[in-house]
Motif scaffolding. Structure first.
Motif, short mmCIF file in Angstrom:
data_model
loop_
_atom_site.label_atom_id
_atom_site.label_comp_id
_atom_site.label_asym_id
_atom_site.label_seq_id
_atom_site.Cartn_x
_atom_site.Cartn_y
_atom_site.Cartn_z
N UNK A 4 0.84 -1.20 0.00
CA UNK A 4 0.00 0.00 0.00
C UNK A 4 0.87 1.24 0.00
N UNK A 5 1.88 1.28 0.86
CA UNK A 5 2.77 2.44 0.93
C UNK A 5 3.55 2.62 -0.37
N UNK A 9 3.27 5.84 -2.76
CA UNK A 9 4.48 6.60 -3.04
C UNK A 9 4.69 6.72 -4.56
N UNK A 10 4.44 5.65 -5.29
CA UNK A 10 4.57 5.67 -6.74
C UNK A 10 3.61 6.68 -7.35
N UNK A 61 -7.04 7.83 -0.22
CA UNK A 61 -6.52 6.47 -0.29
C UNK A 61 -5.55 6.21 0.87
N UNK A 62 -4.75 7.20 1.18
CA UNK A 62 -3.77 7.09 2.26
C UNK A 62 -4.44 6.85 3.62
N UNK A 69 -9.50 -0.32 1.52
CA UNK A 69 -8.43 0.11 0.61
C UNK A 69 -8.73 -0.29 -0.83
N UNK A 70 -9.17 -1.51 -1.06
CA UNK A 70 -9.41 -1.96 -2.43
C UNK A 70 -10.52 -1.18 -3.12
N UNK A 71 -11.60 -0.88 -2.42
CA UNK A 71 -12.68 -0.11 -3.05
C UNK A 71 -12.25 1.33 -3.30
#
Length: 98
Positions: A4-5, A9-10, A61-62, A69-71
């Motif tokens: 997730x991080x 970050x990307x 999202x963060x 998280x997925x939704x």
């Protein structure tokens, strides 16, 4: 670093790169002829709006955890695709005026 991080970050890195690109577009629009400048400024404003939307979605999202998280990621990806398309379209317009 969690996946997730790393994902966040990307995406933040890409938003930063687009912001730099938008600044370049703005500079080009100021240098353009008056009749073209109005159109290019409209593209810059639209890109600014898209970047702000992306920044807000990334912040949302963060804040998400677990199954949410997925939704939230799916909603973010839809926004992301609209940003990609907007930048591609703007790039074409700016190259045409160069």
């Amino acid at each position: 670093m969690s996946s997730k991080e790393l994902y966040e970050q990307t995406k933040q890195t890409q938003l930063n790169e687009w912001k730099t690109g938008m600044i370049l577009f703005r500079t080009r629009s100021f240098a353009a002829r008056t009749n073209v400048q109005v159109e290019l400024n409209q593209h810059v404003k639209m890109l600014e709006s898209k970047l702000e939307e992306g920044r807000c979605k990334l912040a949302e999202l963060n804040k998400t955890t677990g199954s949410n998280f997925e939704s939230t990621k799916k909603s973010f990806e839809e926004t992301w695709e609209s940003i990609v398309t907007a930048f591609e379209d703007a790039s074409v317009k700016f190259k045409a005026t160069a």
